[in-house]
Motif scaffolding. Structure first.
Motif, PDB file in Angstrom:
ATOM      1  N   ASP A 137       0.797  -1.222   0.000  1.00  0.00           N
ATOM      2  CA  ASP A 137       0.000   0.000   0.000  1.00  0.00           C
ATOM      3  C   ASP A 137       0.834   1.279   0.000  1.00  0.00           C
ATOM      4  OD1 ASP A 137       0.771   0.549   2.616  1.00  0.00           O
ATOM      5  OD2 ASP A 137      -1.131  -0.034   3.469  1.00  0.00           O
ATOM      6  N   PHE A 138       2.094   1.248   0.372  1.00  0.00           N
ATOM      7  CA  PHE A 138       2.979   2.414   0.383  1.00  0.00           C
ATOM      8  C   PHE A 138       2.382   3.567   1.204  1.00  0.00           C
ATOM      9  CE2 PHE A 138       5.531   2.010  -3.874  1.00  0.00           C
ATOM     10  CZ  PHE A 138       5.770   0.688  -3.627  1.00  0.00           C
ATOM     11  N   GLY A 139       1.322   3.314   1.972  1.00  0.00           N
ATOM     12  CA  GLY A 139       0.652   4.388   2.694  1.00  0.00           C
ATOM     13  C   GLY A 139       0.029   5.412   1.764  1.00  0.00           C
ATOM     14  N   LEU A 140      -0.370   4.982   0.595  1.00  0.00           N
ATOM     15  CA  LEU A 140      -0.887   5.868  -0.448  1.00  0.00           C
ATOM     16  C   LEU A 140      -2.201   6.510  -0.017  1.00  0.00           C
ATOM     17  CD1 LEU A 140      -0.436   6.808  -3.407  1.00  0.00           C
ATOM     18  CD2 LEU A 140      -1.744   4.815  -4.111  1.00  0.00           C
ATOM     19  N   THR A 141      -2.234   7.843  -0.047  1.00  0.00           N
ATOM     20  CA  THR A 141      -3.461   8.581   0.258  1.00  0.00           C
ATOM     21  C   THR A 141      -3.686   9.633  -0.814  1.00  0.00           C
ATOM     22  OG1 THR A 141      -2.333  10.231   1.633  1.00  0.00           O
ATOM     23  CG2 THR A 141      -3.224   8.286   2.756  1.00  0.00           C
ATOM     24  N   ALA A 142      -4.940   9.949  -1.055  1.00  0.00           N
ATOM     25  CA  ALA A 142      -5.301  10.994  -2.008  1.00  0.00           C
ATOM     26  C   ALA A 142      -6.447  11.796  -1.400  1.00  0.00           C
ATOM     27  CB  ALA A 142      -5.713  10.387  -3.339  1.00  0.00           C
ATOM     28  N   GLU A 201       4.745   3.677  -8.520  1.00  0.00           N
ATOM     29  CA  GLU A 201       5.796   2.707  -8.752  1.00  0.00           C
ATOM     30  C   GLU A 201       7.104   3.295  -8.252  1.00  0.00           C
ATOM     31  OE1 GLU A 201       5.713   1.837 -12.938  1.00  0.00           O
ATOM     32  OE2 GLU A 201       3.942   0.554 -12.731  1.00  0.00           O
ATOM     33  N   ALA A 202       7.908   2.476  -7.588  1.00  0.00           N
ATOM     34  CA  ALA A 202       9.207   2.895  -7.046  1.00  0.00           C
ATOM     35  C   ALA A 202      10.321   2.351  -7.933  1.00  0.00           C
ATOM     36  CB  ALA A 202       9.360   2.370  -5.625  1.00  0.00           C
ATOM     37  N   TYR A 203      11.347   3.177  -8.153  1.00  0.00           N
ATOM     38  CA  TYR A 203      12.465   2.808  -9.016  1.00  0.00           C
ATOM     39  C   TYR A 203      13.796   3.027  -8.314  1.00  0.00           C
ATOM     40  CZ  TYR A 203       9.128   2.660 -12.811  1.00  0.00           C
ATOM     41  OH  TYR A 203       8.060   2.323 -13.607  1.00  0.00           O
ATOM     42  N   ALA A 204      14.753   2.136  -8.599  1.00  0.00           N
ATOM     43  CA  ALA A 204      16.121   2.271  -8.098  1.00  0.00           C
ATOM     44  C   ALA A 204      17.064   2.238  -9.291  1.00  0.00           C
ATOM     45  CB  ALA A 204      16.454   1.146  -7.124  1.00  0.00           C
ATOM     46  N   LYS A 205      18.072   3.091  -9.241  1.00  0.00           N
ATOM     47  CA  LYS A 205      19.035   3.192 -10.336  1.00  0.00           C
ATOM     48  C   LYS A 205      19.695   1.832 -10.587  1.00  0.00           C
ATOM     49  CE  LYS A 205      22.821   6.083 -11.921  1.00  0.00           C
ATOM     50  NZ  LYS A 205      23.690   7.206 -11.567  1.00  0.00           N
ATOM     51  N   GLY A 206      19.724   1.434 -11.824  1.00  0.00           N
ATOM     52  CA  GLY A 206      20.360   0.178 -12.199  1.00  0.00           C
ATOM     53  C   GLY A 206      19.486  -1.049 -12.007  1.00  0.00           C
ATOM     54  N   LEU A 207      18.357  -0.905 -11.330  1.00  0.00           N
ATOM     55  CA  LEU A 207      17.483  -2.045 -11.072  1.00  0.00           C
ATOM     56  C   LEU A 207      16.123  -1.909 -11.729  1.00  0.00           C
ATOM     57  CD1 LEU A 207      18.205  -2.559  -7.283  1.00  0.00           C
ATOM     58  CD2 LEU A 207      19.050  -3.928  -9.172  1.00  0.00           C
ATOM     59  N   GLY A 208      15.751  -0.696 -12.086  1.00  0.00           N
ATOM     60  CA  GLY A 208      14.424  -0.476 -12.640  1.00  0.00           C
ATOM     61  C   GLY A 208      13.375  -0.448 -11.539  1.00  0.00           C
ATOM     62  N   LYS A 209      12.210  -0.951 -11.844  1.00  0.00           N
ATOM     63  CA  LYS A 209      11.086  -0.907 -10.895  1.00  0.00           C
ATOM     64  C   LYS A 209      11.338  -1.894  -9.763  1.00  0.00           C
ATOM     65  CE  LYS A 209       6.930  -2.375 -12.099  1.00  0.00           C
ATOM     66  NZ  LYS A 209       5.564  -2.414 -12.657  1.00  0.00           N
ATOM     67  N   ILE A 210      11.268  -1.392  -8.526  1.00  0.00           N
ATOM     68  CA  ILE A 210      11.464  -2.257  -7.354  1.00  0.00           C
ATOM     69  C   ILE A 210      10.201  -2.375  -6.512  1.00  0.00           C
ATOM     70  CG2 ILE A 210      13.962  -1.871  -7.238  1.00  0.00           C
ATOM     71  CD1 ILE A 210      13.353   0.043  -4.833  1.00  0.00           C
ATOM     72  N   GLY A 211       9.157  -1.687  -6.894  1.00  0.00           N
ATOM     73  CA  GLY A 211       7.928  -1.799  -6.127  1.00  0.00           C
ATOM     74  C   GLY A 211       6.775  -1.104  -6.813  1.00  0.00           C
ATOM     75  N   GLU A 212       5.570  -1.555  -6.457  1.00  0.00           N
ATOM     76  CA  GLU A 212       4.360  -0.973  -7.008  1.00  0.00           C
ATOM     77  C   GLU A 212       3.296  -0.983  -5.913  1.00  0.00           C
ATOM     78  OE1 GLU A 212       1.113  -2.431 -10.233  1.00  0.00           O
ATOM     79  OE2 GLU A 212       3.187  -2.362 -10.916  1.00  0.00           O
ATOM     80  N   SER A 213       2.638   0.149  -5.738  1.00  0.00           N
ATOM     81  CA  SER A 213       1.615   0.234  -4.703  1.00  0.00           C
ATOM     82  C   SER A 213       0.319  -0.403  -5.160  1.00  0.00           C
ATOM     83  CB  SER A 213       1.346   1.696  -4.345  1.00  0.00           C
ATOM     84  OG  SER A 213       0.619   2.323  -5.391  1.00  0.00           O
ATOM     85  N   ASN A 214      -0.525  -0.704  -4.199  1.00  0.00           N
ATOM     86  CA  ASN A 214      -1.922  -0.981  -4.510  1.00  0.00           C
ATOM     87  C   ASN A 214      -2.536   0.347  -4.914  1.00  0.00           C
ATOM     88  OD1 ASN A 214      -1.746  -3.665  -3.667  1.00  0.00           O
ATOM     89  ND2 ASN A 214      -2.177  -3.119  -1.566  1.00  0.00           N
ATOM     90  N   GLU A 215      -3.673   0.305  -5.571  1.00  0.00           N
ATOM     91  CA  GLU A 215      -4.334   1.571  -5.907  1.00  0.00           C
ATOM     92  C   GLU A 215      -5.138   2.060  -4.737  1.00  0.00           C
ATOM     93  OE1 GLU A 215      -8.198   0.928  -8.372  1.00  0.00           O
ATOM     94  OE2 GLU A 215      -6.620  -0.270  -9.277  1.00  0.00           O
TER      95      GLU A 215
END
Length: 93
Positions: free
Chosen positions: A15-20, A79-93
């Motif tokens: 969930d990344f603590g995602l709020t809107a 979506e979270a990204y790290a240099k050299g690794l690409g996408k390292i995570g994706e939140s729920n909506e």
């Protein structure tokens, strides 16, 4: 076998603590940082639609979405990204 390799944890579908929180014609979207992430991409969709990129290469853990219409219901994911690794995570909506 991952012996001898240095792998970072992948944190997909969290969930990344995602709020809107919305006001008249803008929505403040916030999320928690992901370990080892260097940037984030924010996606948005309307009910029944596919996700579309709103902003990429975000360093901040928030974004004010001003391209909205009053009365519309929006869904977000990050979506979270790290240099050299690409996408390292994706939140729920």
């Amino acid at each position: 076998d991952n012996e001898g390799s240095a792998l970072l944890p992948i944190c997909f579908a969290q969930d990344f603590g995602l709020t809107a929180v919305g006001s008249f014609a803008e929505i403040d979207v916030r999320w928690e940082g992901v370990e080892n992430a260097e940037s984030y991409s924010l996606y948005r969709r309307l009910s029944g639609d596919s996700f579309r990129l709103v902003q990429q290469d975000l360093i901040a853990l928030s974004f004010r979405d001003v391209d909205t219409f009053p009365g519309s219901k929006y869904f977000y994911k990050v979506e979270a990204y790290a240099k050299g690794l690409g996408k390292i995570g994706e939140s729920n909506e």
